[in-house]
Design an enzyme around this catalytic site. Structure first.
Site, PDB file in Angstrom:
ATOM      1  CB  SER A 147      -1.028   0.074   1.074  1.00  0.00           C
ATOM      2  OG  SER A 147      -1.752   0.735   1.067  1.00  0.00           O
ATOM      3  CG  ASP A 275      -7.041  -1.907  -3.765  1.00  0.00           C
ATOM      4  OD1 ASP A 275      -7.636  -1.267  -3.071  1.00  0.00           O
ATOM      5  OD2 ASP A 275      -5.633  -1.749  -3.829  1.00  0.00           O
ATOM      6  CG  HIS A 304      -6.000  -1.820   0.145  1.00  0.00           C
ATOM      7  ND1 HIS A 304      -5.285  -1.279  -1.053  1.00  0.00           N
ATOM      8  CD2 HIS A 304      -5.176  -1.563   1.176  1.00  0.00           C
ATOM      9  CE1 HIS A 304      -4.348  -0.507  -0.677  1.00  0.00           C
ATOM     10  NE2 HIS A 304      -4.410  -0.776   0.693  1.00  0.00           N
TER      11      HIS A 304
END
Length: 340
Positions: A147, A275, A304
């Site tokens: 991320s 996502d 995610h």
């Protein structure tokens, strides 16, 4: 057949939000035992590192967590466990203000300087890479960013196209375009994540303003308190605290999408089409702009940093963790944890 084609989400976690939230709600934050090190930074702060030790000469993987995460985030723990099975070593870097108390892993430890961290801050990663390279000049080093950590890693790789200290890299669920990601998270479903993350981000910024006069001079405290979106928070606190003119300047200069074309290091970028942190069109733009050294794999589902597999909830598998380490091993000609 590619790894992305083989991903089959668990039938009992059919949607992106279930995939995204499952790990943080169910997985242990203590899968591995770390050795902690505190590295002094040039500006008088502390960079907290958590090491998985192993056999001297084995590959070392640098791990970068996501927004408001740490080395005790469940996906970092899962990656380190996979690394340990290989017989490799790991170094998880905690971004400034994100390190946790090892005895109380949900308690964050404050840093010593007003500077915190952000999606485009690569100086601390550069310090870590140079430090490890100096200690182990002949070692094999990889890096995995998740991320926000993926954005930082890709930006650093693009800033240093000639680097040889990291042999290969993996970026998971990267928000390549920060402006597009922030706007996407302002949707109804995205607010589920924003509210939780902003609660700790606001608290950190306000604490910095209380502790450091130089931070108080930059942060707009009333607007920070009132912020309800990443853009509002970034414009009021994060951007000015770290030398940006505002949110737009920060997003423009910190987004890894602008650096993908310069990457020369073999890199895997793994993302899911569903996502909730990034619109699909931004993901497709990032893929189109990447250099030939960057391999994109986009699964139709996975959420995610999710990618949960398995037929039974009590025995889940985590596709991205296995694929990441397998891909790094192949790029370095390593099988079963040992050089060929």
């Amino acid at each position: 057949m590619s790894d992305s084609a083989r991903f089959e989400p668990s039938w009992w976690l059919p949607g992106p939000h279930a995939q995204t939230l499952w790990g943080s709600l169910t997985r242990s934050r203590r899968l591995v035992a770390f050795r902690r090190e505190v590295l002094e930074t040039p500006d008088g702060d502390e960079l907290v590192l958590d090491h998985l030790d192993g056999e001297e000469g084995s590959p070392r993987v640098i791990l970068l967590h996501g927004l408001e995460g740490s080395s005790y985030s469940v996906y970092v723990q899962g990656l380190v466990q996979e690394i340990a099975v290989r017989g490799w070593r790991a170094t998880a870097m905690n971004f400034r203000s994100c390190a946790r108390d090892p005895d109380r892993v949900r308690r964050m430890l404050p840093n010593r300087r007003p500077r915190l961290y952000h999606s485009g801050e690569t100086e601390d990663l550069d310090l870590l890479v140079r430090t490890l390279s100096s200690r182990e000049p002949r070692g094999i080093r990889f890096a995995i960013g998740s991320s926000l950590g993926g954005n930082v890693l890709l930006k650093w790789l693009g800033e240093h196209p000639g680097q040889r200290d990291v042999a290969a890299a993996v970026a998971l669920s990267t928000p390549y375009d920060l402006a597009a990601s922030g706007l996407h998270l302002e949707s109804m479903s995205g607010r589920l994540y924003v509210g939780h993350l902003l609660s700790t981000l606001r608290a950190k910024a306000l604490d910095a303003a209380r502790r450091f006069p130089e931070a108080a001079a930059k942060i707009d405290v009333p607007r920070t308190i009132a912020s309800r979106s990443f853009r509002e928070f970034d414009d009021a606190a994060n951007a000015p605290l770290h030398g940006f003119a505002g949110a737009d300047d920060y997003y423009s200069r910190a987004s890894s999408i602008s650096f993908l074309s310069s990457i020369a290091t073999p890199t895997l970028c793994l993302s899911a089409s569903d996502d909730p942190f990034l619109p699909l069109e931004a993901l497709e733009r990032a893929k189109a702009l990447a250099s030939a050294a960057v391999e994109f794999r986009i699964t139709p589902r996975g959420g995610h940093i999710g990618w949960v597999t398995g037929a039974r909830p009590w025995r889940p598998g985590y596709f991205a963790e296995r694929v990441s380490i397998d891909w790094l091993a192949r790029r370095a000609g390593i099988a079963d944890g040992a050089p060929r």
